[in-house]
Design a protein around this motif. Structure first.
Motif, PDB file in Angstrom:
ATOM      1  N   ALA A 292      58.845 -48.151  -0.001  1.00 49.56           N
ATOM      2  CA  ALA A 292      58.795 -48.029  -1.454  1.00 49.56           C
ATOM      3  C   ALA A 292      58.177 -49.298  -2.024  1.00 49.56           C
TER       4      ALA A 292
ATOM      5  N   LEU B 188      53.404 -44.774  -2.396  1.00 47.60           N
ATOM      6  CA  LEU B 188      54.822 -44.785  -2.044  1.00 47.60           C
ATOM      7  C   LEU B 188      55.684 -44.705  -3.301  1.00 47.60           C
ATOM      8  N   PRO B 189      56.904 -44.200  -3.159  1.00 45.21           N
ATOM      9  CA  PRO B 189      57.776 -44.081  -4.333  1.00 45.21           C
ATOM     10  C   PRO B 189      58.211 -45.457  -4.850  1.00 45.21           C
TER      11      PRO B 189
ATOM     12  N   LYS C 193      59.915 -52.449  -0.541  1.00 49.33           N
ATOM     13  CA  LYS C 193      61.197 -52.189   0.108  1.00 49.33           C
ATOM     14  C   LYS C 193      60.891 -51.701   1.515  1.00 49.33           C
TER      15      LYS C 193
ATOM     16  N   ARG D 236      57.397 -51.706  -5.826  1.00 49.75           N
ATOM     17  CA  ARG D 236      57.643 -51.974  -7.251  1.00 49.75           C
ATOM     18  C   ARG D 236      56.337 -52.489  -7.823  1.00 49.75           C
TER      19      ARG D 236
ATOM     20  N   PHE E  15      60.928 -48.267  -6.340  1.00 53.03           N
ATOM     21  CA  PHE E  15      62.344 -48.593  -6.154  1.00 53.03           C
ATOM     22  C   PHE E  15      62.800 -49.466  -7.284  1.00 53.03           C
TER      23      PHE E  15
END
Length: 109
Positions: free
Chosen positions: A43, A106-107, A56, A45, A109
């Motif tokens: 993940a 990517l997602p 992450k 940010r 976080f």
């Protein structure tokens, strides 16, 4: 009326080829991470400009961008490369043909 032989759907054949390649690449990547024990980035940010400022890892560690660069340079992060451009080091995912694992995809976080 005879329409003659059917022509292959080149687009469909190529798309199928790419999908099979992506599935194989994901499987190979998963097996490689399991065998080498390295963490991977799962993940990210981003700041308001869309720049990645932290990551992450698969073990749950949260690393600022500079720490992630240093971990990647040391060989502690799987499937990422560090290259030098614009007068600085840049972290990027290894080119593997899988769009979903690109850092930018990517997602959060």
């Amino acid at each position: 009326m005879n329409e003659g032989p059917t022509k292959p759907d080149f687009e469909a054949i190529y798309e199928n080829y790419k999908q099979q390649g992506e599935m194989q690449a994901v499987q190979e990547q998963t097996e490689a991470v399991a065998s080498d024990g390295l963490e991977s980035i799962v993940a990210v940010r981003k700041n308001e400009d869309g720049d990645i400022i932290a990551v992450k890892t698969s073990s749950g560690r949260e690393l600022d961008y500079v720490s992630a660069l240093n971990e990647a340079k040391s060989g502690n992060l799987a499937h990422v490369d560090v290259f030098h451009r614009y007068g600085r080091d840049i972290l990027r995912s290894e080119p593997d043909g899988i769009k979903s694992n690109n850092l930018d995809q990517l997602p959060p976080f």
